[in-house]
Write a protein that holds these residues in place. Structure first.
Motif, mmCIF file in Angstrom:
data_model
loop_
_atom_site.group_PDB
_atom_site.id
_atom_site.type_symbol
_atom_site.label_atom_id
_atom_site.label_comp_id
_atom_site.label_asym_id
_atom_site.label_seq_id
_atom_site.Cartn_x
_atom_site.Cartn_y
_atom_site.Cartn_z
ATOM 1 N N ARG A 245 0.835 -1.197 0.000
ATOM 2 C CA ARG A 245 0.000 0.000 0.000
ATOM 3 C C ARG A 245 0.871 1.249 0.000
ATOM 4 N N VAL A 261 -3.355 8.315 -1.627
ATOM 5 C CA VAL A 261 -3.751 8.234 -3.040
ATOM 6 C C VAL A 261 -2.771 9.031 -3.882
ATOM 7 N N ARG A 493 -3.919 -1.915 -14.286
ATOM 8 C CA ARG A 493 -4.805 -1.441 -13.238
ATOM 9 C C ARG A 493 -6.089 -2.266 -13.269
ATOM 10 N N GLU A 498 -7.032 1.043 -10.218
ATOM 11 C CA GLU A 498 -5.993 1.026 -9.197
ATOM 12 C C GLU A 498 -4.945 -0.030 -9.532
ATOM 13 N N SER A 499 -3.702 0.291 -9.251
ATOM 14 C CA SER A 499 -2.608 -0.663 -9.430
ATOM 15 C C SER A 499 -2.723 -1.794 -8.402
ATOM 16 N N LYS A 502 -1.884 -0.778 -3.718
ATOM 17 C CA LYS A 502 -3.080 -0.012 -3.398
ATOM 18 C C LYS A 502 -2.744 1.460 -3.150
ATOM 19 N N PHE A 505 -3.020 5.030 -8.688
ATOM 20 C CA PHE A 505 -3.975 5.017 -9.795
ATOM 21 C C PHE A 505 -3.259 5.450 -11.080
ATOM 22 N N THR A 527 -10.258 8.779 -13.982
ATOM 23 C CA THR A 527 -9.548 8.483 -12.733
ATOM 24 C C THR A 527 -10.104 9.315 -11.586
#
Length: 556
Positions: A245, A261, A493, A498-499, A502, A505, A527
């Motif tokens: 993450r 993010v 993605r 999302e990749s 986590k 993007f 996105t």
């Protein structure tokens, strides 16, 4: 609303002529038409020199709605008339998941700017990080580079506010299907910030580098005014990932920005960022793209071929699109065609050289130019080191650009098509006068191209000469290398964009999901939708939990 297709009018008509035509088709007085919106305008030159405009329009008639519209359309059956329901574009409702920190958007090209703008408008106070300079400083920097060859690796034709598209023709056409209305929303927002309203309906809209520069600045100013930040000379140098993450990004090697993010909207030339993403375990794969040369012709040659006249008046300089499949199975095609434009030095790495095409809004230059490019796939790339297979296309590009730089000793290497055929260096120009931004010199371009690419270009030029008379003229000017047609990588993605890691993007052209200004902007919008759909925006009471207040915003 009633939609009418295939309305033809001659050159030189005005809006009253269009209104009268619509009135005749519907069989009602023009005074009863409450609104008439042009949805599409294209040029019909199939019977040149008799050239027409063809329109698609939406009409509202006073006192006719709902069932009455349907009844009128049934009465006019067979006349390209239908009832049209156009709800328009809408962002999703915000989600409920908390954000401790603002989202970070990396890059201020079309993908990053549109993503950041919509996030700012919905209250997310994004932080936009741009490795290059603001558009005014960047424009001065690029002009200096074209004059003296002094390259700034972080602020150039590829990097800086507005992205690579800022120094291009500003073409806004796209082949992406648009059931969501994102394409129209991109155009509407561009008009909102200063583009000519005609881009909403002309068949091949363009802005031009001079107008686009003003638009991206205005977009940035709104993002900042809504509580976001736009920071220049801020290169993302690392991604802090823990247990799969995202936790933070590092800027310029020494500043940590905590965030849950991040949107890498890094463009197709951020090769150092591709390497960092790969090192941090973000899945990535090599993908096909295309490489080739820029070709210049007199604009009047293209005008004559497309419209049957050398001076096109209100039609503006003509464009073209040519494509051919070679005997060897490779596709050869024109790309990024610039009417009345220039071939520009678009380099971004020391010791490497790449070219692109550019036009100003008026497209008033004497030459037309486009890239003539040949498809290449991972099978064409050299073997990569273990663990770096995803970057094989990057290395393929770099080798071509190194050879181009050496051929021209840092200047754009140039060759006439007739000499390219004969495999010899040109000694002078013919009737086609060069139109370049940046220094150039004669060289044998075949020395830098893989032989299969040279053969495909030769076969393509011969075929294109049969499509457009004079296209294969011996004094057409070749220049290279056109290597940045699209990203050489794709960052996978999921359905939520999302990749596998986590919080990341991947977005836009650099991530492998777009191919031009409009499609990149559309992906930036898409996105932003996913982030909005998932997270709750910041409110005034969030000022103590890490979200910046409007007084904290910055624009370098």
């Amino acid at each position: 609303m009633i939609r009418i297709n295939q309305i033809k009018l001659p050159l030189g008509h005005d809006r009253q002529d269009l209104l009268a035509k619509v009135s005749g088709i519907l069989g009602i007085p023009a005074g009863e038409i409450d609104s008439l919106d042009i949805i599409k305008q294209s040029v019909d030159a199939r019977k040149k020199p008799d050239i027409f405009y063809s329109y698609v329009v939406d009409v509202r008639v006073r006192g006719i709605t709902g069932k009455k519209e349907e009844k009128l359309v049934r009465k006019l059956r067979g006349r390209d008339v239908s009832v049209q329901d156009s709800p328009g574009y809408r962002l999703p409702e915000p989600g409920t998941q908390e954000l401790a920190r603002p989202p970070v958007v990396i890059g201020t090209g079309p993908a990053g700017l549109f993503c950041g703008l919509l996030l700012a408008r919905k209250g997310y106070r994004p932080i936009l990080l741009e490795r290059g300079e603001d558009v005014d400083a960047r424009t001065r920097r690029v002009a200096e580079f074209w004059e003296n060859g002094s390259l700034c690796p972080d602020s150039n034709v590829q990097f800086g506010e507005g992205g690579a598209g800022t120094f291009s023709d500003g073409k806004l056409n796209t082949l992406v299907k648009d059931p969501s209305g994102r394409n129209k929303e991109v155009l509407r927002i561009l008009v909102e910030f200063g583009a000519d309203p005609s881009i909403l309906y002309v068949n091949k809209p363009h802005i031009g580098t001079d107008v686009l520069s003003r638009i991206v600045k205005a977009m940035r100013e709104e993002i900042v005014g809504l509580g976001g930040q736009v920071r220049f000379l801020s290169r993302v140098t690392d991604f802090i990932v823990e247990q799969g993450r995202l936790m933070a990004v590092m800027v310029n090697g020494n500043e940590r920005i905590d965030t849950e993010v991040a949107v890498p909207a890094i463009g197709h030339s951020a090769r150092d960022t591709f390497e960092v993403l790969l090192e941090r375990g973000i899945p990535m794969e090599a993908k096909a793209f295309a490489v080739g040369l820029r070709v210049q012709h007199p604009q009047v040659l293209i005008n004559r071929s497309q419209y049957g006249m050398e001076e096109c008046g209100e039609l503006g300089p003509a464009s073209y699109k040519v494509t051919k499949q070679t005997a060897g199975g490779r596709g050869v095609y024109s790309f990024c065609m610039c009417p009345g434009g220039y071939v520009v030095n678009a380099s971004s790495e020391p010791g490497r050289l790449a070219v692109n095409g550019m036009s100003y809004h008026d497209r008033a230059g004497e030459n037309a130019n486009s890239a003539l490019i040949v498809t290449v796939t991972p099978e064409d790339f050299p073997a990569a080191e273990a663990g770096r297979e995803a970057l094989a296309g990057v290395e393929f590009q770099r080798k071509l650009e190194e050879d181009a730089f050496c051929l021209g000793a840092g200047r754009i290497p140039v060759q006439l098509y007739g000499d390219f055929k004969e495999n010899r260096i040109s000694s002078g120009f013919g009737e086609v006068k060069p139109a370049f931004k940046g220094q150039y010199c004669f060289a044998n371009l075949r020395e830098m191209l893989p032989e299969p690419i040279s053969r495909a270009l030769l076969e393509g030029m011969e075929g294109f000469g049969r499509m457009i008379k004079g296209f294969d003229r011996p004094d057409a000017i070749f220049a290279g290398i056109e290597s940045r047609t699209s990203s050489p990588v794709r960052i996978p993605r999921d359905s939520g964009l999302e990749s596998e890691v986590k919080g990341i993007f991947p977005c836009g052209e650099g991530a492998g999901y777009a191919g031009g200004i409009t499609s990149a902007a559309m992906d930036g919008i898409r996105t932003s939708e996913e982030i909005i759909r998932r997270y709750r925006p910041f409110t005034s009471r969030d000022s103590s939990d890490g979200a910046p207040n409007s007084s904290d915003t910055a624009s370098s």
